[in-house]
Design a protein around this motif. Structure first.
Motif, PDB file in Angstrom:
ATOM      1  N   ILE A 433       0.944  -1.166  -0.064  1.00  0.00           N
ATOM      2  CA  ILE A 433       0.009  -0.073  -0.024  1.00  0.00           C
ATOM      3  C   ILE A 433       0.759   1.295  -0.005  1.00  0.00           C
ATOM      4  N   LEU A 434       0.601   2.203  -0.885  1.00  0.00           N
ATOM      5  CA  LEU A 434       1.630   3.361  -0.877  1.00  0.00           C
ATOM      6  C   LEU A 434       0.771   4.502  -1.838  1.00  0.00           C
ATOM      7  N   PHE A 435       1.321   5.791  -1.901  1.00  0.00           N
ATOM      8  CA  PHE A 435       0.805   6.890  -2.463  1.00  0.00           C
ATOM      9  C   PHE A 435      -0.659   6.837  -2.103  1.00  0.00           C
ATOM     10  N   ASN A 436      -1.041   7.013  -0.949  1.00  0.00           N
ATOM     11  CA  ASN A 436      -2.378   7.355  -0.399  1.00  0.00           C
ATOM     12  C   ASN A 436      -3.391   6.286  -0.764  1.00  0.00           C
ATOM     13  N   GLY A 437      -2.811   5.007  -1.070  1.00  0.00           N
ATOM     14  CA  GLY A 437      -3.816   3.989  -1.052  1.00  0.00           C
ATOM     15  C   GLY A 437      -4.512   3.568   0.241  1.00  0.00           C
ATOM     16  N   ASN A 438      -5.716   3.185   0.185  1.00  0.00           N
ATOM     17  CA  ASN A 438      -6.242   3.121   1.583  1.00  0.00           C
ATOM     18  C   ASN A 438      -7.326   1.952   1.335  1.00  0.00           C
ATOM     19  N   PRO A 439      -6.888   0.817   1.369  1.00  0.00           N
ATOM     20  CA  PRO A 439      -7.895  -0.377   1.280  1.00  0.00           C
ATOM     21  C   PRO A 439      -8.170  -0.816   2.582  1.00  0.00           C
ATOM     22  N   VAL A 440      -9.371  -1.829   2.905  1.00  0.00           N
ATOM     23  CA  VAL A 440      -9.692  -2.728   4.082  1.00  0.00           C
ATOM     24  C   VAL A 440      -8.914  -3.790   3.635  1.00  0.00           C
ATOM     25  N   VAL A 441      -8.065  -4.536   4.412  1.00  0.00           N
ATOM     26  CA  VAL A 441      -7.450  -5.695   4.365  1.00  0.00           C
ATOM     27  C   VAL A 441      -7.905  -6.615   5.467  1.00  0.00           C
ATOM     28  N   SER A 442      -8.770  -7.320   5.239  1.00  0.00           N
ATOM     29  CA  SER A 442      -9.372  -8.157   6.311  1.00  0.00           C
ATOM     30  C   SER A 442      -9.465  -9.616   6.326  1.00  0.00           C
ATOM     31  N   GLY A 443      -9.078 -10.438   7.126  1.00  0.00           N
ATOM     32  CA  GLY A 443      -9.407 -11.983   6.986  1.00  0.00           C
ATOM     33  C   GLY A 443      -8.477 -12.804   6.291  1.00  0.00           C
ATOM     34  N   ASN A 444      -7.198 -12.189   5.609  1.00  0.00           N
ATOM     35  CA  ASN A 444      -6.554 -13.004   4.838  1.00  0.00           C
ATOM     36  C   ASN A 444      -5.569 -13.557   5.298  1.00  0.00           C
ATOM     37  N   HIS A 445      -5.241 -14.893   4.675  1.00  0.00           N
ATOM     38  CA  HIS A 445      -3.960 -15.459   5.243  1.00  0.00           C
ATOM     39  C   HIS A 445      -2.733 -15.088   3.996  1.00  0.00           C
TER      40      HIS A 445
END
Length: 829
Positions: A433-445
């Motif tokens: 994640i870079l340059f103002n990237g703004n995700p939701v990263v949830s429940g991953n392996h």
């Protein structure tokens, strides 16, 4: 010339083997069926058709471009059905409300299909190869006008949709908790889940030489892990002096109980267990809890591409300008990119295989949206998924692995919801994640990557929650250069380097994570960064639990340093000048100007619990630091104020708290209990105020060298040494401390001082002699730390029912003002 014959509606034209050519465009004005006899390839057409009738069927034909146009077939209103046809070096154009159904067709030598504003079209079991541009282009929002075939194609598409959904659900349910079905192209990865017992079996002799981790101990030969210089304060003289300061009496002493301190609940934390990992949810479970994803999964609009092979060309599917498409169970192989979705386009991508792309596999930008679920995305030259410039997809239950760079990249104000994916074996970060990237990263392996699990860099943000991040070669989470994520409730474990790295100018809220079993530090923080570490369990790591380290960031420009080359088609893109307004989803967090370490459990690490070598201020508040093999807290360098407030430092392998020369440290309201050496060993400048230092195996509070310190209102019991030892040229005050004598018959003075030192004042300290175990307790207030803010606790009052004697004043009265060399804390008192 045969197509200039008079045709009646619904005539069937049968063509014998041969090549048929027309010199001008042929208009089909009545419904007709054109069929080639013999094998596919026997009948070739060098014709450009313009359909102007409701329906046409073409079967068993080879289309090649006429001399005057590469477009061999187009329609803007009717429906065309293509069965078992080949297109060689030509184009198919469908414009809404026109529709198309193509089955078992081949688009070779750069052939392509273009859909403009289509409401629905189906392409089933087709092959695309060798194109210099996208094989399938879908452009424009679906038009509102419908032709006669729309409802029939929609019913057929929904039947496909139902079959695909049922098949995917069955595969997901059979895959187990650590595998996700992704259609027939997806196989469960062969990878084990380590336990603490398995991890310990791989142990080398860390006690003998921790530096061995830089060699072949499971690390890549080119990766050294975190390098921390072993320049902790000299302990040889300290250990040699312990015997000199211990009591000669060997009789049993009465010990003060401290079990009821305010952080007792943290000392009972369970040993980490992989059974506690959150299970990956199946697609059906994810859809059940996400209405938006459910609606997308059920939607059918635009172009439906199903069971097609797209290979060996520049592009697979290109969606743009509000176009819509649904991609199911296709194979994208050996392309420059598989899917590009831009300019507010929307797609549903289910159960596809995307592999061997020279650039990113799936590329979304300019506010693109959609659902990307149960795909197998692997072995691509750039990121498996590349999300940028306001794109906001939902990414569920995919396998994203074996990439030559990162698994998923989110940058340039890209967003997205990334949930329940397996992301593993990528050469660079699993999620970058870079340059103002703004995700939701949830429940991953996210596991077995060759760099960081999650990297947040160059002002990247994001909510990263409830992931299992394990067995990565670099930091489980790596935050640098303005990265400011929320990292919450993750399992970050069994890494070959550090658990969490907060590098140069890193920020972020790191809260409630389980960080354990890593071969480097649990958390590694650079002094120029400002993270908040709150409520984490940092345990069983093979180096320091938390290291705050003053060093310039000299890591390589790969995943830990400079950004990847994320330039589309190798062109330079000025991301900073193209950023949308910043997302404010996480702007409500506490503002912070000083790095904060609060309410963490830092235990059972193989070296020091909290190691500080910093040039920036630091607040360490209300942490449980217990059972680490080295010191509990070691402050080696602290050019600005380090505050240790309300912590419990318990049962560590060496000294509870050590402060080296020229460090500025405040110890207030801490409980320092049962450490294997001294309770507090202080060589720096600062305050030791209202702490409980009890049950340590050597001196309770040991002040030495040229320390400039005020030791005020502490409660001290040392099992074998002096309560308070003041040595060498210490400047300061030792006042109003309460010293519990371990042995009632002891004749040793509780406070040891250097009689030649006239710069240290010792006065008004109290000695308590035990009468019985029943009356022998820390009371009024109870054992520190307290549940309330330790700095607000009033000074201790003397417990009742104890024999009290006063120590003699040893030196002259306290000087007014600061000492000549300037203790910076004089103004505080």
């Amino acid at each position: 010339m045969i197509f200039k014959l008079f045709l009646r509606p619904y005539d069937k034209v049968v063509l014998h083997a041969g090549v048929y050519e027309e010199q001008v465009e042929v208009s089909l004005k009545v419904p007709v069926e054109i069929v080639g006899l013999g094998k596919l390839g026997d009948v070739s057409l060098l014709v450009s058709f313009d359909q102007q009738c409701p329906t046409v069927r073409l079967c068993n034909l080879v289309f090649m471009p006429a001399w005057f146009s590469p477009v061999v077939y187009k329609t803007s209103s009717g429906h065309v059905q293509l069965d078992n046809c080949n297109f060689e070096g030509c184009q198919l154009h469908i414009r809404g409300p026109g529709t198309c159904q193509a089955r078992f067709c081949s688009f070779a030598q750069g052939s392509s299909a273009h859909f403009l504003g289509v409401a629905i079209s189906l392409m089933d079991s087709c092959e695309f190869s060798g194109g210099d541009s996208a094989s399938v282009t879908v452009e424009g929002a679906p038009v509102s006008e419908r032709n006669w075939a729309f409802k029939h194609l929609l019913a057929l598409a929904k039947t496909f949709n139902m079959m695909t959904s049922n098949g995917s659900t069955e595969i997901s349910n059979q895959g187990g908790k650590d595998s996700v079905g992704a259609g027939s192209h997806v196989n469960t990865p062969v990878e084990g889940v380590n336990t603490m017992e398995d991890w310990n079996k791989q142990e080398v002799d860390w006690e003998a030489n921790w530096a061995k981790q830089k060699g072949g101990d499971g690390l890549l030969s080119s990766q050294d892990g975190t390098m921390i210089e072993e320049d902790r304060m000299e302990t040889s003289s300290e250990s040699s002096e312990v015997d000199d300061e211990q009591d000669d009496e060997k009789s049993t002493c009465l010990k003060l109980s401290y079990d009821q301190h305010g952080l007792a609940h943290l000392s009972k934390a369970d040993t980490p267990d992989s059974s506690a990992f959150p299970a990956l949810l199946s697609l059906s479970a994810e859809l059940q809890r996400d209405a938006e994803a459910r609606d997308l999964a059920a939607s059918v609009q635009g172009c439906l591409l199903r069971r097609c092979l797209l290979r060996d060309g520049k592009g697979g599917v290109h969606l743009c300008n509000h176009g819509q498409a649904r991609l199911e169970a296709n194979v994208f192989r050996g392309l420059s990119y598989a899917v590009r979705c831009i300019q507010n386009a929307k797609m549903v991508m289910l159960s596809n295989e995307v592999c061997g792309c020279k650039a990113s596999g799936v590329f979304l930008r300019l506010s693109a949206q959609g659902l990307i679920a149960e795909n197998n995305i692997h072995s691509n030259g750039e990121a498996g998924l590349d999300i940028r410039k306001g794109a906001n997809p939902i990414i569920l239950c995919n396998r994203i692995h074996s990439g030559l760079r990162s698994g998923i990249v989110v940058l340039g104000n890209g967003r997205g919801s990334i949930r329940s994916n397996q992301i593993y074996g990528n050469k660079e970060a699993g999620v970058y994640i870079l340059f103002n990237g703004n995700p939701v990263v949830s429940g991953n392996h996210i596991f077995q990557g060759l760099a960081a699990g999650i990297a947040v860099n160059e002002n990247g943000r994001g909510l990263i929650t409830e992931n299992v991040i394990r067995q990565n070669q670099w930091g489980g989470a790596d935050i640098r250069r303005g990265g400011d994520p929320v990292l919450r409730d993750n399992f970050i474990c069994y890494g070959y380097s550090d658990g969490v790295v907060v590098g140069e100018r890193g920020r972020g809220l790191i809260e409630g994570n389980h960080i354990y079993g890593n071969r480097g530090c649990g958390v590694w923080v650079m002094s120029s960064s400002l993270p908040q570490l709150i409520g984490n369990h940092i345990t069983h790591n093979r180096m320091y639990g938390l290291a705050v380290f003053c060093r310039k960031d000299t890591e390589s420009a790969r995943d830990r340093g400079g950004p990847e080359n994320f330039n589309e088609e190798r062109e330079l893109m000025a991301w900073e000048s193209d950023i949308d307004s910043e997302d404010e989803r996480f702007s409500s967090r506490r503002p912070i100007t000083v790095a904060l370490v609060e309410n963490n459990c830092i235990s059972h690490n193989r070296a020091v619990g909290v190691y500080v070598k910093s040039s920036e201020p630091l607040n360490v508040v209300a942490n449980m630091v217990n059972s680490n093999r080295g010191d509990g807290v070691s402050v080696i360098q602290s050019a600005q104020l380090t505050r240790l407030v309300g912590n419990c430092v318990l049962c560590n392998g060496w000294t509870g708290v050590t402060v080296d020369k020229e460090c500025r440290v405040e110890l207030r309201g801490n409980g320092v209990y049962s450490n294997n050496c001294h309770g507090v060993c202080f060589r720096g400048d600062g305050l030791i105020v209202e702490n409980d230092v009890v049950g340590n195996n050597a001196v309770g509070i040991r002040v030495m060298d040229n320390a400039d310190v005020k030791v005020l209102r502490n409660r001290v019991q040392a099992l074998q040494g002096y309560g308070i030892s003041v040595k060498k040229r210490v400047r300061g005050v030792v006042q109003e401390n309460l010293i519990y004598q371990s042995l009632s018959a002891s004749t040793k003075t509780p406070i040891r001082t250097n009689k030649q030192n006239l710069e240290c004042v010792v006065l008004n300290n109290s000695l308590l002699t035990p009468r019985s175990q029943a009356l022998w307790a820390l009371d009024n207030p109870p054992p520190r730390p307290h549940n309330s803010n330790p700095s607000s606790v009033t000074p201790s009052t003397l417990p009742a029912n104890l024999t009290i004697t006063m120590t003699n004043r040893i030196t002259a009265s306290v000087e007014s003002g600061c000492h000549n060399n300037g203790s910076i804390f004089c103004s505080i008192l």
